[in-house]
Design a protein around this motif. Structure first.
Motif, PDB file in Angstrom:
ATOM      1  N   LYS A  37     -17.283  -5.365  36.977  1.00 28.00           N
ATOM      2  CA  LYS A  37     -16.761  -6.020  38.178  1.00 28.00           C
ATOM      3  C   LYS A  37     -15.576  -5.255  38.757  1.00 28.00           C
ATOM      4  O   LYS A  37     -15.427  -5.116  39.983  1.00 28.00           O
ATOM      5  CB  LYS A  37     -16.342  -7.454  37.861  1.00 28.00           C
ATOM      6  CG  LYS A  37     -17.510  -8.406  37.598  1.00 28.00           C
ATOM      7  CD  LYS A  37     -17.016  -9.813  37.313  1.00 28.00           C
ATOM      8  CE  LYS A  37     -18.190 -10.776  37.079  1.00 28.00           C
ATOM      9  NZ  LYS A  37     -17.720 -12.154  36.807  1.00 28.00           N
ATOM     10  N   ALA A  41     -15.426  -3.638  42.425  1.00 24.57           N
ATOM     11  CA  ALA A  41     -14.350  -4.017  43.345  1.00 24.57           C
ATOM     12  C   ALA A  41     -13.566  -2.800  43.790  1.00 24.57           C
ATOM     13  O   ALA A  41     -13.169  -2.688  44.967  1.00 24.57           O
ATOM     14  CB  ALA A  41     -13.431  -5.029  42.679  1.00 24.57           C
ATOM     15  N   GLU A  46     -11.513  -3.276  47.081  1.00 19.83           N
ATOM     16  CA  GLU A  46     -10.870  -4.578  46.816  1.00 19.83           C
ATOM     17  C   GLU A  46      -9.980  -4.410  45.580  1.00 19.83           C
ATOM     18  O   GLU A  46     -10.294  -4.853  44.477  1.00 19.83           O
ATOM     19  CB  GLU A  46     -11.941  -5.645  46.590  1.00 19.83           C
ATOM     20  CG  GLU A  46     -12.816  -5.868  47.819  1.00 19.83           C
ATOM     21  CD  GLU A  46     -14.003  -6.783  47.530  1.00 19.83           C
ATOM     22  OE1 GLU A  46     -14.219  -7.114  46.337  1.00 19.83           O
ATOM     23  OE2 GLU A  46     -14.718  -7.137  48.489  1.00 19.83           O
ATOM     24  N   ASP A  49      -8.606  -7.452  43.418  1.00 22.14           N
ATOM     25  CA  ASP A  49      -9.637  -7.993  42.532  1.00 22.14           C
ATOM     26  C   ASP A  49      -9.936  -7.025  41.390  1.00 22.14           C
ATOM     27  O   ASP A  49     -10.140  -7.449  40.231  1.00 22.14           O
ATOM     28  CB  ASP A  49     -10.925  -8.248  43.318  1.00 22.14           C
ATOM     29  CG  ASP A  49     -10.800  -9.439  44.254  1.00 22.14           C
ATOM     30  OD1 ASP A  49      -9.866 -10.233  44.054  1.00 22.14           O
ATOM     31  OD2 ASP A  49     -11.638  -9.564  45.166  1.00 22.14           O
ATOM     32  N   GLU A  52      -7.308  -7.357  38.772  1.00 23.33           N
ATOM     33  CA  GLU A  52      -7.472  -8.603  38.028  1.00 23.33           C
ATOM     34  C   GLU A  52      -8.626  -8.510  37.029  1.00 23.33           C
ATOM     35  O   GLU A  52      -8.503  -8.912  35.864  1.00 23.33           O
ATOM     36  CB  GLU A  52      -7.715  -9.755  39.000  1.00 23.33           C
ATOM     37  CG  GLU A  52      -7.732 -11.134  38.351  1.00 23.33           C
ATOM     38  CD  GLU A  52      -6.402 -11.518  37.743  1.00 23.33           C
ATOM     39  OE1 GLU A  52      -6.410 -12.312  36.775  1.00 23.33           O
ATOM     40  OE2 GLU A  52      -5.361 -11.015  38.206  1.00 23.33           O
TER      41      GLU A  52
END
Length: 229
Positions: A37, A41, A46, A49, A52
């Motif tokens: 992920k 991202a 992104e 994100d 994170e």
């Protein structure tokens, strides 16, 4: 922006290192998912994100590492305790409790403490204590117990008397200890007041005088280790 990308890259590398070493547990699977992920991202720009997700990947990778370390320690403790239990069974089968009381007692205490540590999930401590149990039994061996009884034989053949019998290695290895034999057996003598009147065929008790283990009747065909105090 460059610093952000570098930070994400560091987190992902950290997670991937753990992933290469520890697999097939829930934490590592989550770490792999969050890594993917984060990569997606980051490719999409992104970055918040991505950071994170990368942090979550790192957290789960660390949990995976801790989990594997715990399970490895548990497996090692299982093996060490099983070995200690087998050694204790062998020790008991050859009479170590009687013949090597100090070693046996130390080993038993270490094994009991190992099992307590295991129950408390202190696996490394449990393994160390189990190894200490095995080490305590290192010097034990199968031996013939010293005799508890002696059948008096004819004087002409053996010169049996309290003095001579006491001096034999398998009795007390010291003739000066003859009174231990006399006091233990005088009530079964024809004249208890006279220690010289022992007779062939008399079953003489050989009392333990220093806590040594004794069992059975003296057999001249057996080999006995010399008594030592």
């Amino acid at each position: 922006m460059k610093k952000v990308i570098i930070a994400i890259a560091v987190l992902l590398i950290s997670a991937s290192v753990f992933a290469a070493s520890y697999k097939n547990n829930t934490y590592q699977k989550l770490a792999n998912e969050y890594t993917k992920k984060a990569e997606i991202a980051m490719d999409a720009g992104e970055y918040a994100d991505a950071i994170e997700f990368a942090k979550k990947a790192e957290e789960n990778a660390a949990l995976s590492k801790a989990f594997i370390e715990m399970m490895t320690a548990k497996t090692n403790a299982d093996s060490a305790i099983n070995l200690a239990k087998n050694q204790m069974k062998y020790a008991e089968s050859i009479g170590a409790e009687q013949n090597f009381p100090m070693a046996y007692t130390a080993a038993k205490e270490n094994l009991e403490n190992a099992e307590k540590a295991y129950e408390a999930e202190e696996y490394a401590k449990a393994a160390d204590l189990a190894k200490a149990c095995v080490a305590s039994l290192d010097g034990i061996r199968e031996i013939t117990p010293l005799p508890e009884w002696y059948i008096v034989r004819p004087w002409a053949e053996t010169k049996d008397c309290y003095w001579n019998i006491s001096g034999r290695p398998y009795i007390y290895n010291n003739p000066l200890l003859w009174e231990n034999l006399y006091q233990a057996n005088k009530q079964s003598m024809p004249k208890p007041e006279d220690p010289n009147l022992i007779h062939p065929g008399m079953k003489m008790k050989v009392p333990s005088i220093t806590g040594e283990y004794r069992s059975g009747t003296y057999d001249p065909k057996k080999e006995y280790e010399p008594y030592s105090n």
